[in-house]
Motif scaffolding. Structure first.
Motif, PDB file in Angstrom:
ATOM      1  N   SER A 258       0.912  -1.108  -0.144  1.00  0.00           N
ATOM      2  CA  SER A 258       0.067  -0.186  -0.027  1.00  0.00           C
ATOM      3  C   SER A 258       0.874   1.294  -0.277  1.00  0.00           C
ATOM      4  N   ALA A 259       1.962   1.140   0.729  1.00  0.00           N
ATOM      5  CA  ALA A 259       2.989   2.362   0.918  1.00  0.00           C
ATOM      6  C   ALA A 259       3.426   2.578  -0.314  1.00  0.00           C
ATOM      7  N   ILE A 260       4.043   1.501  -0.880  1.00  0.00           N
ATOM      8  CA  ILE A 260       4.665   1.745  -2.400  1.00  0.00           C
ATOM      9  C   ILE A 260       3.674   2.141  -3.338  1.00  0.00           C
ATOM     10  N   SER A 261       2.762   1.597  -3.462  1.00  0.00           N
ATOM     11  CA  SER A 261       1.379   1.956  -4.478  1.00  0.00           C
ATOM     12  C   SER A 261       1.201   3.406  -4.419  1.00  0.00           C
ATOM     13  N   GLN A 262       1.037   3.764  -2.980  1.00  0.00           N
ATOM     14  CA  GLN A 262       0.614   5.276  -2.914  1.00  0.00           C
ATOM     15  C   GLN A 262       1.667   6.134  -3.566  1.00  0.00           C
ATOM     16  N   ARG A 263       2.877   5.907  -3.589  1.00  0.00           N
ATOM     17  CA  ARG A 263       3.969   6.616  -4.074  1.00  0.00           C
ATOM     18  C   ARG A 263       3.878   6.570  -5.695  1.00  0.00           C
ATOM     19  N   LEU A 264       3.273   5.410  -6.165  1.00  0.00           N
ATOM     20  CA  LEU A 264       2.940   5.323  -7.773  1.00  0.00           C
ATOM     21  C   LEU A 264       1.720   5.901  -8.175  1.00  0.00           C
ATOM     22  N   GLY A 265       0.992   6.412  -7.049  1.00  0.00           N
ATOM     23  CA  GLY A 265      -0.175   7.111  -7.395  1.00  0.00           C
ATOM     24  C   GLY A 265      -1.471   6.051  -7.311  1.00  0.00           C
ATOM     25  N   VAL A 266      -1.274   5.045  -6.839  1.00  0.00           N
ATOM     26  CA  VAL A 266      -2.451   4.189  -6.736  1.00  0.00           C
ATOM     27  C   VAL A 266      -2.809   3.788  -5.258  1.00  0.00           C
ATOM     28  N   SER A 267      -4.163   3.796  -4.802  1.00  0.00           N
ATOM     29  CA  SER A 267      -4.390   3.502  -3.754  1.00  0.00           C
ATOM     30  C   SER A 267      -4.951   2.152  -3.471  1.00  0.00           C
ATOM     31  N   LEU A 268      -4.309   1.350  -2.707  1.00  0.00           N
ATOM     32  CA  LEU A 268      -4.777   0.087  -2.541  1.00  0.00           C
ATOM     33  C   LEU A 268      -5.834  -0.174  -1.729  1.00  0.00           C
ATOM     34  N   ALA A 269      -5.877   0.504  -0.779  1.00  0.00           N
ATOM     35  CA  ALA A 269      -7.020   0.539   0.339  1.00  0.00           C
ATOM     36  C   ALA A 269      -8.195   0.696  -0.416  1.00  0.00           C
ATOM     37  N   GLN A 270      -8.391   1.944  -1.181  1.00  0.00           N
ATOM     38  CA  GLN A 270      -9.479   2.049  -1.758  1.00  0.00           C
ATOM     39  C   GLN A 270      -9.858   1.173  -2.909  1.00  0.00           C
ATOM     40  N   ALA A 271      -9.112   0.536  -3.503  1.00  0.00           N
ATOM     41  CA  ALA A 271      -9.215  -0.535  -4.564  1.00  0.00           C
ATOM     42  C   ALA A 271      -9.885  -1.613  -3.857  1.00  0.00           C
ATOM     43  N   LYS A 272      -9.427  -2.107  -2.471  1.00  0.00           N
ATOM     44  CA  LYS A 272      -9.720  -3.028  -1.849  1.00  0.00           C
ATOM     45  C   LYS A 272     -11.313  -2.978  -1.523  1.00  0.00           C
ATOM     46  N   GLU A 273     -11.581  -1.439  -1.121  1.00  0.00           N
ATOM     47  CA  GLU A 273     -12.811  -1.344  -0.617  1.00  0.00           C
ATOM     48  C   GLU A 273     -13.816  -1.256  -1.560  1.00  0.00           C
ATOM     49  N   LYS A 274     -13.418  -1.059  -2.923  1.00  0.00           N
ATOM     50  CA  LYS A 274     -14.402  -0.686  -3.954  1.00  0.00           C
ATOM     51  C   LYS A 274     -14.508  -2.229  -4.534  1.00  0.00           C
ATOM     52  N   GLY A 275     -13.789  -3.188  -3.977  1.00  0.00           N
ATOM     53  CA  GLY A 275     -13.902  -4.475  -4.694  1.00  0.00           C
ATOM     54  C   GLY A 275     -13.056  -4.774  -5.719  1.00  0.00           C
ATOM     55  N   GLN A 276     -12.215  -4.051  -5.968  1.00  0.00           N
ATOM     56  CA  GLN A 276     -11.320  -4.012  -7.416  1.00  0.00           C
ATOM     57  C   GLN A 276     -10.153  -4.816  -7.034  1.00  0.00           C
ATOM     58  N   LEU A 277      -9.698  -4.952  -5.662  1.00  0.00           N
ATOM     59  CA  LEU A 277      -8.377  -5.769  -5.252  1.00  0.00           C
ATOM     60  C   LEU A 277      -8.723  -6.789  -4.432  1.00  0.00           C
ATOM     61  N   VAL A 278      -8.572  -7.912  -4.475  1.00  0.00           N
ATOM     62  CA  VAL A 278      -8.726  -9.013  -3.372  1.00  0.00           C
ATOM     63  C   VAL A 278      -7.424  -9.472  -3.171  1.00  0.00           C
ATOM     64  N   PHE A 279      -7.097  -9.221  -1.903  1.00  0.00           N
ATOM     65  CA  PHE A 279      -5.564  -9.451  -1.294  1.00  0.00           C
ATOM     66  C   PHE A 279      -5.572 -10.467  -0.409  1.00  0.00           C
ATOM     67  N   LEU A 280      -4.880 -11.518  -0.629  1.00  0.00           N
ATOM     68  CA  LEU A 280      -4.651 -12.681   0.328  1.00  0.00           C
ATOM     69  C   LEU A 280      -3.340 -12.376   1.033  1.00  0.00           C
ATOM     70  N   GLU A 281      -3.177 -11.917   2.276  1.00  0.00           N
ATOM     71  CA  GLU A 281      -2.333 -11.701   3.028  1.00  0.00           C
ATOM     72  C   GLU A 281      -1.736 -12.795   3.558  1.00  0.00           C
ATOM     73  N   GLY A 282      -0.730 -13.430   2.871  1.00  0.00           N
ATOM     74  CA  GLY A 282      -0.018 -14.697   3.545  1.00  0.00           C
ATOM     75  C   GLY A 282       0.329 -14.647   4.807  1.00  0.00           C
TER      76      GLY A 282
END
Lengths: 296, 278
Positions: free
Chosen positions: B62-86
């Protein structure tokens, strides 16, 4: 020899195409499928590694009706409820049943893509046994298999290739999309022929043989850069004029044993000491010089 | 995403090849910057992304994607991103609690010999249940083709899973996501040792895994350090290899680039054309 193999494999023949990660042998495999289809033979493909669309990609025209793809790609291990063909079904009975499902006047050619997949899941002796039975069984006329030689131990590759009547090993050439095919063919009489050819495959899967690797050798040397003269374009002079070259060659190097030094050492000059030797009764004094035959 | 890499690979969020299996690999180097590229690329392309993050926490990406201009938290909320945190999931496997109803995706930790079928089941049920691109019944947003990202596969070898099981897993992922659903798969593999010629006997697992995956994939990006050693301005080289036939009939095509990692991106350039040198 590659075009002859493409023309047709003898009945009961088993061809293996060996490839590696640097060059995929699947394109050559598709060329073989293409030429078999053109000869109006039925081709049964046991596809483990690529999907039907990917394998049929590029093979066009009506001959494709004779290509029967058996889908072992979507579920080869039976992880879903309805597997089409699993790797455990790779045995003589199942394969004979598969091939006999579609009736065709001419006996079929079985293409296995790939043997490496099967060897990863079944033991090599079982695979060899099935292949041997298939060859003798008569359900299929010929078998063509693709083998990724770098995925297995040398012994496994050797055992499977031992069953084959022809083995083509493909390696890439540095430039272009050409490759070198090293072909070993065993005829029924026991004669083994080996050959190396450079080939390339066109978009319609026709194979163009472009000669032998030894022919390409001198051609590769020509485009190499001309050797640059290291003494050119310098701010100081590294070249020798003729007089300088003469003086250089005349120079006697200090530690080289030349003729002048040898005579100086062997014949001592005036004033140097002399050795007077009076042999005793027990001495074995031989007047001859034992080192006379040395070429010093 | 890195614009230079996009032009090298001929992709952009609006048009990219579907049905591709991209293999990222590195040897004594770190190719994880490429994972961030593909993650942000496919999120920007409005694809539905399944991310198996086995080595790092969600916050890291999430932190690195923030620097690249993409918000992972938002994507996860919207349902675009499904994250399996191993890392999180593995705790629930090793210390099971009654209230835990999490999936058995990481079940292989208990018994690595069983293989990765449960992990594949997690991927398959998740990918096919969401329709893989069709609009949701309750008016959820319509996403593009499915994309599966795995970071990384070599850690599975360290956890005791055999090379064959990992290759089967990647085969099934490819069959489901690439061929059946016309999506893309991106997987990262890391190698430690030198590339050696084959000896008899089973060589190191990661080498064999890399070879097996290379045979399966359609595009590889191999990251290595510079052969001449450490350099402050050039962090390494990337070899891009297209294994499928391209439009102009060329088969396996290879290109070599050098790269430098910056704070907010990575720049790629042809060997010898680094800005520090020119």
């Amino acid at each position: 020899m590659l075009p002859e193999l493409l023309q047709g494999i003898d009945a009961g023949g088993f061809l293996i195409i060996q490839d590696s990660t640097s060059y995929s042998g699947r394109h050559l495999l598709k060329s073989f499928i293409n030429s078999a289809l053109d000869r109006e033979e039925a081709v049964h493909v046991l596809g483990f590694e690529v999907s039907e669309e990917e394998l049929k990609d590029g093979l066009k025209g009506s001959p494709i009706q004779r290509l029967h793809f058996h889908n072992a790609y979507s579920d080869p291990l039976g992880w879903t409820d309805h597997p089409a063909f699993t790797v455990s079904q790779f045995c003589l009975d199942e394969l004979t049943r598969l091939v006999k499902q579609t009736s065709h006047p001419k006996p079929a050619t079985l293409v296995i893509d790939s043997l490496s997949w099967i060897l990863r899941h079944l033991s090599p002796p079982d695979v060899c046994k099935t292949l041997h039975q298939l060859r003798k069984g008569g359900a299929v006329r010929a078998i063509i298999g693709l083998l990724h030689a770098d995925m297995h131990q040398r012994g496994t590759v050797g055992s499977v290739c031992h069953l084959a009547t022809s083995v083509i090993t493909v390696v890439p050439v540095v430039k272009g999309d050409k490759a070198v095919a090293k072909i070993t063919k065993r005829s029924k009489s026991g004669k083994v022929m080996q050959d190396e050819e450079i080939f390339s495959i066109k978009e319609d899967f026709t194979v163009i043989v472009q000669g032998k690797p030894s022919q390409l050798g001198p051609k590769l040397a020509d485009p190499k850069e001309q050797e640059t003269d290291p003494t050119a374009n310098l701010t100081f002079n590294l070249r020798l004029s003729d007089t300088e070259r003469e003086a250089k060659e005349k120079l006697a190097l200090p530690f080289v044993f030349s003729k002048e030094k040898k005579t100086a050492l062997l014949h001592s000059g005036p004033g140097s000491g002399r050795i007077l030797y009076e042999p005793d009764a027990n001495d074995d004094y031989d007047q001859e010089d034992p080192d006379d035959d040395l070429d010093v | 995403m890195y614009t230079e890499l996009n032009s090298i690979l001929n992709t952009n969020p609006d048009s990219f090849t579907q049905g591709e299996f991209v293999l990222l690999s590195d040897r004594k180097s770190d190719a994880s910057f490429l994972i961030h590229h593909f993650l942000s690329l496919y999120l920007r392309a409005r694809c539905k992304v399944w991310f198996l993050g086995l080595v790092q926490s969600f916050n890291h990406y999430s932190a690195i994607s923030q620097r690249l201009g993409v918000s992972l938290a938002q994507a996860k909320e919207k349902g675009q991103l499904v994250f399996l945190e191993g890392l999180n999931e593995s705790l629930s496997v090793l210390i099971p609690q009654e209230t835990d109803t999490r999936s058995q995706a990481m079940g292989f930790l208990r018994d690595p010999a069983v293989g990765l079928k449960s992990l594949y089941e997690f991927v398959r049920s998740s990918v096919t249940s969401s329709g893989g691109g069709e609009a949701g019944a309750d008016g959820a947003e319509e996403w593009g083709p499915p994309v599966l990202l795995v970071d990384d596969l070599s850690v599975l070898l360290s956890l005791g899973v055999s090379v064959g099981a990992v290759l089967d897993f990647s085969h099934y992922c490819r069959a489901t996501v690439c061929s059946q659903l016309q999506g893309n798969v991106v997987m990262l593999v890391r190698c430690d040792g030198e590339e050696e010629e084959e000896d008899d006997g089973d060589d190191e697992g990661s080498e064999r895994l890399l070879k097996g995956l290379t045979h399966q994939c359609s595009l590889t990006l191999h990251v290595q350090g510079l052969p001449t050693g450490f350099c402050r301005d050039i962090h390494g080289q990337v070899e891009v290899c297209w294994r499928r036939r391209q439009g102009d009939g060329q088969y396996t095509q290879k290109k070599l680039f050098q790269y430098k990692v910056h704070d907010k991106g990575v720049s790629f350039f042809a060997p010898g054309t680094s800005s520090a040198v020119l």
